[in-house]
Design a protein around this motif. Structure first.
Motif, PDB file in Angstrom:
ATOM      1  N   ALA A   6       0.828  -1.209   0.000  1.00 56.34           N
ATOM      2  CA  ALA A   6       0.000   0.000   0.000  1.00 56.34           C
ATOM      3  C   ALA A   6       0.858   1.253   0.000  1.00 56.34           C
ATOM      4  N   LEU A   7       1.925   1.247   0.789  1.00 52.66           N
ATOM      5  CA  LEU A   7       2.811   2.416   0.843  1.00 52.66           C
ATOM      6  C   LEU A   7       3.531   2.629  -0.492  1.00 52.66           C
ATOM      7  N   ILE A   8       3.934   1.533  -1.136  1.00 49.68           N
ATOM      8  CA  ILE A   8       4.580   1.644  -2.454  1.00 49.68           C
ATOM      9  C   ILE A   8       3.610   2.236  -3.470  1.00 49.68           C
ATOM     10  N   ALA A   9       2.342   1.799  -3.407  1.00 49.12           N
ATOM     11  CA  ALA A   9       1.331   2.335  -4.328  1.00 49.12           C
ATOM     12  C   ALA A   9       1.105   3.828  -4.076  1.00 49.12           C
ATOM     13  N   VAL A  10       1.018   4.222  -2.804  1.00 51.64           N
ATOM     14  CA  VAL A  10       0.842   5.646  -2.469  1.00 51.64           C
ATOM     15  C   VAL A  10       2.035   6.457  -2.958  1.00 51.64           C
ATOM     16  N   LEU A  11       3.241   5.922  -2.746  1.00 54.74           N
ATOM     17  CA  LEU A  11       4.451   6.603  -3.212  1.00 54.74           C
ATOM     18  C   LEU A  11       4.422   6.792  -4.722  1.00 54.74           C
ATOM     19  N   ALA A  12       4.050   5.754  -5.451  1.00 56.74           N
ATOM     20  CA  ALA A  12       4.007   5.852  -6.911  1.00 56.74           C
ATOM     21  C   ALA A  12       3.002   6.897  -7.367  1.00 56.74           C
ATOM     22  N   GLY A  19       5.588  14.863  -9.778  1.00 56.33           N
ATOM     23  CA  GLY A  19       6.710  14.940 -10.719  1.00 56.33           C
ATOM     24  C   GLY A  19       6.385  14.673 -12.168  1.00 56.33           C
ATOM     25  N   GLY A  20       5.196  14.147 -12.442  1.00 58.07           N
ATOM     26  CA  GLY A  20       4.857  13.842 -13.827  1.00 58.07           C
ATOM     27  C   GLY A  20       5.771  12.769 -14.412  1.00 58.07           C
ATOM     28  N   ILE A  24       7.677   9.533 -12.592  1.00 62.36           N
ATOM     29  CA  ILE A  24       7.587   8.120 -12.992  1.00 62.36           C
ATOM     30  C   ILE A  24       8.981   7.515 -13.109  1.00 62.36           C
ATOM     31  N   ARG A  25       9.888   8.244 -13.748  1.00 64.38           N
ATOM     32  CA  ARG A  25      11.256   7.723 -13.911  1.00 64.38           C
ATOM     33  C   ARG A  25      11.946   7.597 -12.557  1.00 64.38           C
ATOM     34  N   SER A  26      11.700   8.562 -11.663  1.00 67.20           N
ATOM     35  CA  SER A  26      12.303   8.492 -10.329  1.00 67.20           C
ATOM     36  C   SER A  26      11.791   7.283  -9.561  1.00 67.20           C
ATOM     37  N   PHE A  27      10.502   6.988  -9.723  1.00 69.54           N
ATOM     38  CA  PHE A  27       9.937   5.813  -9.047  1.00 69.54           C
ATOM     39  C   PHE A  27      10.595   4.532  -9.563  1.00 69.54           C
ATOM     40  N   PHE A  28      10.745   4.439 -10.871  1.00 75.98           N
ATOM     41  CA  PHE A  28      11.417   3.258 -11.428  1.00 75.98           C
ATOM     42  C   PHE A  28      12.892   3.225 -11.029  1.00 75.98           C
ATOM     43  N   ILE A  65      20.368   6.231 -10.419  1.00 75.37           N
ATOM     44  CA  ILE A  65      19.883   7.316  -9.557  1.00 75.37           C
ATOM     45  C   ILE A  65      19.795   8.627 -10.325  1.00 75.37           C
ATOM     46  N   ILE A  66      20.848   8.945 -11.074  1.00 75.70           N
ATOM     47  CA  ILE A  66      20.959  10.276 -11.666  1.00 75.70           C
ATOM     48  C   ILE A  66      20.216  10.393 -12.985  1.00 75.70           C
ATOM     49  N   PHE A  67      20.465   9.486 -13.924  1.00 73.99           N
ATOM     50  CA  PHE A  67      19.886   9.639 -15.260  1.00 73.99           C
ATOM     51  C   PHE A  67      18.380   9.378 -15.279  1.00 73.99           C
ATOM     52  N   LEU A  68      17.905   8.445 -14.445  1.00 65.45           N
ATOM     53  CA  LEU A  68      16.468   8.203 -14.401  1.00 65.45           C
ATOM     54  C   LEU A  68      15.733   9.252 -13.571  1.00 65.45           C
ATOM     55  N   GLY A  69      16.446   9.874 -12.634  1.00 66.58           N
ATOM     56  CA  GLY A  69      15.794  10.848 -11.761  1.00 66.58           C
ATOM     57  C   GLY A  69      15.939  12.285 -12.200  1.00 66.58           C
TER      58      GLY A  69
END
Length: 261
Positions: A6-12, A19-20, A24-28, A65-69
């Motif tokens: 549930a917390l992962i879903a809320v975070l996503a 962040g739009g 999404i990229r930061s979550f992945f 961390i850097i390129f996806l975020g």
């Protein structure tokens, strides 16, 4: 659904709303980094060389961390170069300090949990401690590198005529704010995760000397110091790389204009 799910879903959901596309990229990025850590643990348990794994996964984790975020390639590229260089420098410091501290392995607090289990699994505890310290410092270093690069690039976009000296001065000012927030985040994170152990020390009447010589405390304190030193090195190094790169771009653009004329 479990609490964790549930917390992962809320975070996503929150990352997508706030962040739009970058969210999404930061979550992945978070998910991929978690999988990378699990993969490292599995490979170490299989007996693969820990130093080789560490050297391979440092750039992999930083790139994730850097390129996806980050949505700006220039910010990501500068941040990656500065963070990777600082990580290598901090890794050398970690190797020296871990050898001097001799704090690797399991402390007496783990005795009840490990009753009946072998404490000699055939792995190098010192090298595992080095790898844990390096990976723990990666996040703080990457965050500081991205913050510095983003701030300076935005400044350059709004003030295109800014000189390299002025940019470095602005980098120092931005760096002071980054250092303040990063250090507080690291220190409060340590205190929050270590609060129960601190209470345990005090309730059992540990003296100050026993606390500072206790393996769990020493390892955590060293990781905090490595992260702080990494952030301190990242701030001026990111400023230097970005200012130097912008100066080179200006020289190239000037040469192109003169050749055109």
């Amino acid at each position: 659904m479990s609490t964790l799910g549930a917390l992962i879903a809320v975070l996503a959901i929150l990352m997508i709303i706030v962040g739009g596309e970058t969210g999404i990229r930061s979550f992945f990025s978070v998910l991929i980094n978690t999988l990378l850590l699990i993969l490292v643990a599995i490979l170490i348990s299989w007996g693969i060389s820990i130093p080789i794994l560490t050297l391979i996964f440092i750039p992999l984790k930083l790139a994730t961390i850097i390129f996806l975020g980050t949505h700006d390639y220039t910010v990501a590229k500068n941040s990656f170069y500065s963070a990777f260089t600082v990580c290598l420098l901090v890794s050398v410091l970690i190797l020296i300090c871990q050898w001097l501290a001799q704090a690797a392995g399991l402390g007496p607090e783990s005795g009840e949990v490990l009753v009946g289990l072998s404490q000699m699994p055939g792995l190098s505890y010192p090298m595992i401690a080095v790898t844990v310290a390096i990976f723990s410092a990666l996040g703080a270093i990457a965050e500081a590198a991205v913050a510095m690069s983003s701030g300076l690039l935005e400044l350059k976009k709004h003030h295109a005529q800014i000189t390299r000296k002025e940019l470095e001065g602005s980098g120092t000012a931005i760096g002071n704010d980054v250092l303040g927030t990063a250090m507080n985040t690291i220190l409060f994170g340590m205190f929050g995760s270590f609060l129960s152990l601190f209470l345990w020390y005090f309730r059992l009447g540990y003296s100050f000397g026993e606390i500072v010589n206790e393996k769990l405390f020493v390892n955590e304190a060293l990781i905090i110091l490595y992260s702080l030193i990494g952030v301190l090195l990242t701030v001026p190094f990111s400023t230097f790389l970005l200012a130097r790169g912008m100066s080179k771009d200006e020289v190239k653009h000037g040469d192109q204009k003169s050749n055109t004329n």
